[in-house]
Design a protein around this motif. Sequence first.
Motif, PDB file in Angstrom:
ATOM      1  N   SER A 201       0.819  -1.210   0.000  1.00 28.64           N
ATOM      2  CA  SER A 201       0.000   0.000   0.000  1.00 28.64           C
ATOM      3  C   SER A 201       0.854   1.262   0.000  1.00 28.64           C
ATOM      4  N   ARG A 222      -6.226   0.363   2.490  1.00 28.27           N
ATOM      5  CA  ARG A 222      -5.791  -0.781   1.686  1.00 28.27           C
ATOM      6  C   ARG A 222      -4.704  -1.599   2.373  1.00 28.27           C
ATOM      7  N   THR A 223      -4.254  -1.151   3.542  1.00 26.97           N
ATOM      8  CA  THR A 223      -3.153  -1.810   4.250  1.00 26.97           C
ATOM      9  C   THR A 223      -3.622  -3.082   4.947  1.00 26.97           C
ATOM     10  N   ARG A 224      -2.832  -4.147   4.842  1.00 26.57           N
ATOM     11  CA  ARG A 224      -3.096  -5.353   5.628  1.00 26.57           C
ATOM     12  C   ARG A 224      -1.838  -6.161   5.923  1.00 26.57           C
ATOM     13  N   ASP A 232      -7.367  -9.951   5.523  1.00 31.20           N
ATOM     14  CA  ASP A 232      -8.288  -8.950   5.010  1.00 31.20           C
ATOM     15  C   ASP A 232      -9.230  -8.462   6.108  1.00 31.20           C
ATOM     16  N   ARG A 235      -7.735  -5.387   7.542  1.00 26.64           N
ATOM     17  CA  ARG A 235      -7.922  -4.255   6.642  1.00 26.64           C
ATOM     18  C   ARG A 235      -9.344  -3.697   6.745  1.00 26.64           C
TER      19      ARG A 235
END
Length: 365
Positions: A201, A222-224, A232, A235
């Motif tokens: 991201s 969008r970060t995970r 997910d 996120r």
Amino acid sequence: MSDRRTNRTNRSRHRGLRIALYALAGLLLLGAGAAGYAYWRLNGNIRSVDIDAQLGTGRPPASTGGAFNVLVLGSDSRAGSNGSLAGGDTGDSARSDTAMVVHIDHDHAHASVVSIPRDTLVSRPACTAPDGTAVPAARSVMYNSAFEVGGPACAVKTTEQLTGMRMDHYVQVDFAGFASMIDSIGGVDVTTTVPISDQDSGLRLPAGTHHLGGAQALAFVRTRHAIGNGSDLGRIELQKQMVKSIMRQVGSIGLTANPARMWSVADKLTRSMTTDSDLASVSSLVGLANTIKAVGPDQMTMVTLPVVTAPSDPNRVVPQKAQAAALWTALQADQPVPQSVLSEQPTNPADGGASPSAARAAGHG
């Protein structure tokens, strides 16, 4: 004078979920000539899809009694200005990177928002792609593949099959539009108790409270990979935090008292939107805003579809049958999210960890 300003701020904070739509309504206060131009300009910005025509009559019955449902998707298309913001690569395709089912109750005083993990394995019904190509039904495929192979109508049809509920409306927002909207409201504040450094991201934040511009806010949702267990589900929790941050920021700037900023927000929002044909006008969006005017942050319950690791693939998840059934059954009956679902929700990894339910679904792609 100060009392009037205080009252105006309190009213703005209470708008919450509907604030972006009221930005459009407020433009009509600028005068007849300006309002006419605004109406023409903003209507021209909105793209639409005739979901009803594409899906026909083979759908769950339309909502009754005043309750209704909206499918909100965030598209990860790399087309146009999205490419420089998105990171990663989906080739020429686009998928539903974010998916939320928003249920508005019968008296329009409360909203239940259910996030569907994009890696959830589902049965996808037969669909027709936007170019007229037939898309065959498929079993045990990722939820977000429906949008990728069949576009908005297929995403709606898949969601209706999963939930058993009619999606009365459809709203899609792209990467560039989200980032521009964040910039137009002056950025947002987020807090993380752990440092974040995500190569995919591009987000790099030390622990603490930060004021994010549009590009950073997009990276945040969008970060995970570099936070929590990398799933997910984590996120999605960041996305829920972002929704609340947007509500707070919009409330703090007194948007309805600032016509120039209101115009900027409305213009950028409508440029990024694709809706069902019934919502594809300023008047329709304003009507929706009026319908849900009683819904504020305190009247919104946000949850994630209960899931467990898929037996067939440790990097995917499937609905947890009992809890998922209880959730959809409650919303179909226009009831609150069951406590059994609320008690097993993942925690925000930015707040230092994941719940047992998140750990059970760790690592999915």
